[in-house]
Design a protein around this motif. Sequence first.
Motif, short mmCIF file in Angstrom:
data_model
loop_
_atom_site.label_atom_id
_atom_site.label_comp_id
_atom_site.label_asym_id
_atom_site.label_seq_id
_atom_site.Cartn_x
_atom_site.Cartn_y
_atom_site.Cartn_z
N SER A 231 -40.89 18.83 -3.07
CA SER A 231 -41.41 19.00 -1.51
C SER A 231 -41.16 20.19 -0.87
CB SER A 231 -40.87 17.84 -0.87
OG SER A 231 -39.51 18.05 -0.28
N PRO A 232 -42.12 20.63 0.02
CA PRO A 232 -41.72 21.89 0.91
C PRO A 232 -40.26 21.99 1.50
CG PRO A 232 -44.07 21.08 1.49
CD PRO A 232 -43.46 20.04 0.62
N ALA A 233 -39.95 20.44 1.96
CA ALA A 233 -38.48 20.66 2.62
C ALA A 233 -37.55 20.84 1.69
CB ALA A 233 -38.39 19.14 3.16
N ALA A 234 -37.67 20.47 0.35
CA ALA A 234 -36.45 20.68 -0.74
C ALA A 234 -36.73 22.12 -1.04
CB ALA A 234 -37.03 19.88 -1.87
N PHE A 235 -37.68 22.88 -1.10
CA PHE A 235 -37.96 24.23 -1.43
C PHE A 235 -37.29 25.13 -0.27
CE2 PHE A 235 -40.69 28.12 -0.88
CZ PHE A 235 -40.08 28.84 -1.71
N THR A 236 -37.62 24.58 0.91
CA THR A 236 -37.06 25.33 2.10
C THR A 236 -35.51 25.21 2.15
OG1 THR A 236 -39.07 25.07 3.37
CG2 THR A 236 -36.95 25.51 4.60
N ALA A 237 -35.18 23.88 1.97
CA ALA A 237 -33.39 23.76 1.80
C ALA A 237 -32.75 24.52 0.92
CB ALA A 237 -33.15 22.32 1.75
N PHE A 243 -30.15 32.23 0.27
CA PHE A 243 -30.36 33.57 0.99
C PHE A 243 -30.15 33.50 2.72
CE2 PHE A 243 -34.02 33.63 -2.37
CZ PHE A 243 -33.08 34.21 -3.27
N GLY A 244 -29.82 32.41 3.14
CA GLY A 244 -29.42 32.40 4.68
C GLY A 244 -30.67 32.61 5.68
N THR A 245 -32.05 32.35 5.07
CA THR A 245 -33.19 32.45 5.92
C THR A 245 -34.18 31.66 5.31
OG1 THR A 245 -34.48 34.02 7.04
CG2 THR A 245 -34.10 34.47 4.78
N PRO A 246 -35.06 30.88 6.15
CA PRO A 246 -35.93 30.02 5.45
C PRO A 246 -37.17 30.93 5.02
CG PRO A 246 -36.13 30.19 7.88
CD PRO A 246 -35.12 31.04 7.44
N PRO A 247 -37.91 30.46 3.93
CA PRO A 247 -38.97 30.94 3.34
C PRO A 247 -39.94 31.31 4.15
CG PRO A 247 -38.89 28.53 2.58
CD PRO A 247 -37.61 28.86 3.24
#
Length: 257
Positions: A231-237, A243-247
């Motif tokens: 999911s997008p949420a899993a990727f974002t997490a 990297f300390g910053t969201p995609p």
Amino acid sequence: MKNVPLAEVDHVDRAVLPIGTDYPPGHVLDWHAHRRAQFLYGATGVMVVDTADGTWTVPPERAVLIPPTTRHRVRMLGVSTRSLYVEPSAVPWWPAVCTVVDVPPLLRELLLAAVEFEPDYSLSGRAGSIAALLLHEISERAPLPFHVAIPATAELARLCRAYLAAPDAGVTNADWAAAAHMSERAFTRRFRTATGDSPAVWRARARLLAAVPLLRAASVSEVGARLGYASPAAFTAAFTRAFGTPPSRFATTGTPR
């Protein structure tokens, strides 16, 4: 200086030589080295820097510090660069390996001003002060974790570089062990010794690095799905943990961010 080869000005008696260069999309600076240290800033686009020891992905508005005499290759993805070529004696604190760093507004503006200098700019005037301040600002930068190590062993290095070129969430430790003609346990132990990470952790990080250039042309949802996230949420997490910053900071199209 703009679009001037370093070889034409390397002899100039200045500790810092600023050069701005525009590259066509997809341009590759093939393997090379220079005697000066290099601060390579991507004013636009994404850069991927390869050395024998690793791969560094440089997002927009970041830079990479390249040590002197380090053989490297740079892939330019829509990049306009602002570089500083620095005499090694002027920066004894320069890192021994490539290092990605943030470029805050002050440093960015100093870089943009510096590339307008003539090669033999005055050391006692404004230009000399800017060159000196640039080195002070760079020395304060903290490293960012946008890299993976490449093993020294040719066989393992081939596996890693092939994966970086085409990251696939379906690849397993067993697949890599079979390709290396080793048991999975022996392969995992050897890989961890060579890189400091298990093969699975290394591949997960490599996929996240691959996301940075992909986000230039696709949404967070699309990139996450392409790289095998549920999911997008899993990727974002995962991206944010690494990297300390969201995609979403690097995404230019699509939703959600």
